[in-house]
Structures are given as structure tokens and as C-alpha cells.
Design a protein around this motif. Structure first.
Motif, PDB file in Angstrom:
ATOM      1  N   UNK A   9       0.861  -1.180   0.000  1.00 45.68           N
ATOM      2  CA  UNK A   9       0.000   0.000   0.000  1.00 45.68           C
ATOM      3  C   UNK A   9       0.895   1.228   0.000  1.00 45.68           C
ATOM      4  N   UNK A  10       0.348   2.351  -0.433  1.00 44.24           N
ATOM      5  CA  UNK A  10       1.125   3.566  -0.546  1.00 44.24           C
ATOM      6  C   UNK A  10       0.982   4.439   0.699  1.00 44.24           C
ATOM      7  N   UNK A  11       2.101   5.020   1.131  1.00 40.16           N
ATOM      8  CA  UNK A  11       2.104   6.026   2.187  1.00 40.16           C
ATOM      9  C   UNK A  11       3.351   6.869   2.024  1.00 40.16           C
ATOM     10  N   UNK A  31       3.117   4.472  10.239  1.00 42.22           N
ATOM     11  CA  UNK A  31       2.889   5.906  10.390  1.00 42.22           C
ATOM     12  C   UNK A  31       3.971   6.659   9.641  1.00 42.22           C
ATOM     13  N   UNK A  32       3.612   7.815   9.106  1.00 40.17           N
ATOM     14  CA  UNK A  32       4.532   8.623   8.312  1.00 40.17           C
ATOM     15  C   UNK A  32       5.368   9.537   9.208  1.00 40.17           C
ATOM     16  N   UNK A  37      -0.721  10.359   7.177  1.00 41.52           N
ATOM     17  CA  UNK A  37      -1.504   9.485   8.062  1.00 41.52           C
ATOM     18  C   UNK A  37      -0.706   8.439   8.814  1.00 41.52           C
ATOM     19  N   UNK A  38      -1.412   7.844   9.759  1.00 41.79           N
ATOM     20  CA  UNK A  38      -1.078   6.550  10.346  1.00 41.79           C
ATOM     21  C   UNK A  38      -2.184   5.597   9.932  1.00 41.79           C
ATOM     22  N   UNK A  39      -1.802   4.451   9.365  1.00 44.44           N
ATOM     23  CA  UNK A  39      -2.765   3.452   8.912  1.00 44.44           C
ATOM     24  C   UNK A  39      -2.617   2.176   9.736  1.00 44.44           C
ATOM     25  N   UNK A  53      -4.934   8.162  12.294  1.00 44.61           N
ATOM     26  CA  UNK A  53      -5.028   9.621  12.236  1.00 44.61           C
ATOM     27  C   UNK A  53      -4.712  10.040  10.810  1.00 44.61           C
ATOM     28  N   UNK A  54      -5.337  11.117  10.323  1.00 43.16           N
ATOM     29  CA  UNK A  54      -5.215  11.471   8.908  1.00 43.16           C
ATOM     30  C   UNK A  54      -4.010  12.339   8.584  1.00 43.16           C
ATOM     31  N   UNK A  55      -3.453  13.015   9.586  1.00 49.35           N
ATOM     32  CA  UNK A  55      -2.340  13.919   9.326  1.00 49.35           C
ATOM     33  C   UNK A  55      -1.505  14.019  10.597  1.00 49.35           C
TER      34      UNK A  55
END
Length: 337
Positions: A9-11, A31-32, A37-39, A53-55
Motif C-alpha cells: 500500500x502507498x504512504x 505511520x509517516x 496518516x497513520x494506517x 489519524x489522517x495527518x
């Protein structure tokens, strides 16, 4: 042994990873390190993606609270290493998703850990610097903080710093039930947890500047060996014995060394390693004769962190492939069977 990619998946700038298998649920998380985000991915639901979280992002470390699907994580560790606004948040699992609440401001904290003990939870925090005037200012070395995490009040308390300053601290690793390893420009340190009347204690093990470290009995002699990334995001690996005598040093052909872990796979010990510069390889490493031997898992991915997990009797490698802006899961196949 073969690695077969089974999920991707992309992040953007994916960095920190975590696997949580508790209370009948099973997730892997990424998490980035940017404001991304954190997925979470539900391993029992075809890797269904959930936005934790989205950002915000800027996440260097995520630590599960034992016996729960809650975790603590750093946020706002940006820009670069000039991270005065870094904080720790508590992500509480509500049955479907996670409610995220800040619990402490922790400037420059890059690595931290929560250690369960009879009286509750210890907190260990390692700052990459104490203060900065600009991103590449390393004139004020980082600190090692210890104290308690109060799970009832949901806060850090009785936090104090130990009598050591570590420049460019980047690595942290739980080692044994009562110790962890911490690394930086000054070398490798062993942190001893409080035992009886003895307080926290730091032991200096090696002088070589070290970015990150992992350990396993790689040659089957009954003693643990240590694989260290030499230098801050260094370009070669150093293999130590259990007394931190050097066994092997690789050529300087792994620029921006970053991802490192260790695991027994099909009865044999392995290190997992990845570097973010050059060819950006993800690889497995064996050293039965105390000489580091690398085997490529995938090239051109630039991993930031890796770990191995077991699911339904099968072994998998989870990798935050930062430089290719992706998360990947590889099925580890024993070709001998």
C-alpha cells in the motif's frame, strides 16, 4: 529461503511500524514521518485499511501497551531533526478505531519505550538532541530520560534525565528482560532497569559511533552477537561478539543504513537490514562463520524499519519502504520444504 511480496500500500514517507495481536484482533500499523496518516491494516479482514489519524504524523516510534490494542506514539518529529514540538500521544482502541489524545510534550524525543513492571510501567525516552538552533546543529547532545507512565491518569510522571549526554542518538533496542541498548556518536550503551535497591544505570559497551543495533545468536555458539549500523545513518555494518569485540566490518557500500532487526526463521538465525541511499536494498543477513553475508529481498525500496511476524503458521516480513513511499508485507517461504 525466499521472500514473496503479498501486500503493498502507498504512504508518503512511511516510517514507524507496529504489529498488535491482542484481544482477538490482529493489526499491523505504519505511520509517516511527515504530516501524513497513520494506517492500521486488519490482518483478519484481507488487510482492510483503517485511518488511525489522517495527518499530524512526524512519527518515529510506536509502542503497544501490554494486554491491549492501545499504543503510544511520537508525533511532530519534524522538520528533519529540528523537532522542538515533538509530543507523545495515546491511541486508545474503541472497538473499531483509535481515539488519539496527546499526553506529553517531549522535545527532540526520537525513541521511547514503555516497560511493564510489578508496580506499573516505566518510561524510557531518548532525545536526539537537547536543543537546536538549526537542523544540523549537534552542539547540545541528547539526553536519556526515565520515569513512569501512569496508565490510570494517562500521563508521564517523575521524569528525570540520567547522567549521560549522547550526540545523535538514533538507536534503541530492548535487549533482555532488564536491559535495553541505546546508541549514538559516543558508541553503544546498555541501560539497566531498576532492580531491588539499585537505580537505573548506564553501562558503556563500545566506542564506535553507532546508528542502530540488533542482536541474535547468529553463529549458534550459545552467545548473542550484535549487528550495528556504523556511524549516524552509516554506510557499513559492524558485527560484535557478546563482549563487543569486532568480528567483521562490511565494506562501505550500504549508504544511509537504517532498518535493522533479527529473527529466527525456519530454525536459523537472521538479521534483516535495509538502507535508504544508493540501491536502497532490503536484505536478509546470515553469518554462521561470523562473516556477514547479504541476500537481497528487494532492491530500490529504501526501508526505514522492518519486523517479522507470524500469522496462521506462516512467517511474514513487514517493511516500511520509505523511499518508495510504501508499506510491504512479504511471505517468507522455506524453499527447503
Amino acid at each position: 529461503m525466499r521472500f514473496s511480496k503479498v501486500f503493498k500500500d502507498e504512504l508518503d514517507h512511511g516510517y514507524a511500524i507496529l504489529r498488535m495481536n491482542e484481544l482477538g484482533r490482529d493489526f499491523v500499523l505504519i505511520a509517516s514521518e511527515e504530516d501524513r496518516p497513520c494506517y492500521a491494516y486488519d490482518l483478519d479482514d484481507d488487510c482492510r485499511r483503517i485511518v488511525v489519524w489522517p495527518d499530524v504524523g512526524g512519527t518515529m516510534t510506536m509502542v503497544q501497551l501490554p494486554g491491549t490494542l492501545d499504543f503510544l506514539a511520537t508525533q511532530r518529529f519534524y522538520p528533519g531533526f529540528n523537532s522542538k514540538s515533538c509530543r507523545i500521544v495515546h491511541a486508545h482502541f474503541n472497538g473499531e478505531n483509535w481515539d488519539v489524545n496527546p499526553i506529553a510534550d517531549t522535545p527532540y524525543i526520537h525513541r521511547f519505550d514503555i516497560i511493564q513492571h510489578d508496580g506499573g510501567y516505566w518510561f524510557i525516552g531518548c532525545s536526539i538532541a537537547n536543543s537546536k538552533q538549526f537542523t544540523d546543529d549537534w552542539s547540545d547532545p541528547g539526553r536519556v530520560f526515565v520515569g513512569e507512565y501512569d496508565a490510570v491518569v494517562d500521563c508521564l510522571k517523575d521524569i528525570r534525565d540520567l547522567d549521560v549526554r549522547i550526540t545523535k542518538n538514533h538507536g534503541y533496542r530492548r535487549e533482555m528482560p532488564t536491559t535495553s541498548l541505546i546508541t549514538g556518536r559516543e558508541g553503544i550503551f546498555r541501560l539497566h532497569y531498576p532492580q531491588g535497591k539499585q537505580d537505573w544505570r548506564l553501562e558503556h559497551l563500545a566506542d564506535e559511533e553507532t546508528s542502530d543495533i540488533a542482536m541474535i545468536d547468529i553463529d549458534g555458539d550459545g552467545h548473542q552477537e550484535y549487528l550495528a549500523i556504523q556511524g549516524f545513518h552509516g554506510d557499513h555494518l559492524r558485527l560484535y561478539d557478546d563482549r563487543f569485540h569486532t568480528l567483521d566490518v562490511t565494506e562501505s557500500n550500504s549508504p544511509f543504513g537504517h532498518a535493522i532487526d533479527s529473527q529466527m526463521l525456519f530454525g536459523a538465525p537472521y538479521f534483516l537490514f535495509g538502507y535508504r541511499g544508493g540501491d536502497q536494498d532490503l536484505m536478509s543477513i546470515q553469518a554462521p562463520d561470523r562473516v556477514v553475508r547479504k541476500n537481497i529481498v528487494e532492491t530500490g525500496v529504501g526501508p526505514s524499519n522492518v519486523t517479522v511476524f507470524r500469522k496462521d503458521g506462516k512467517d511474514y516480513l513487514l517493511s516500511a519502504n520509505r523511499e518508495s513511499n510504501s508499506l510491504a508485507i512479504y511471505h517468507i517461504v522455506n524453499e527447503g520444504n
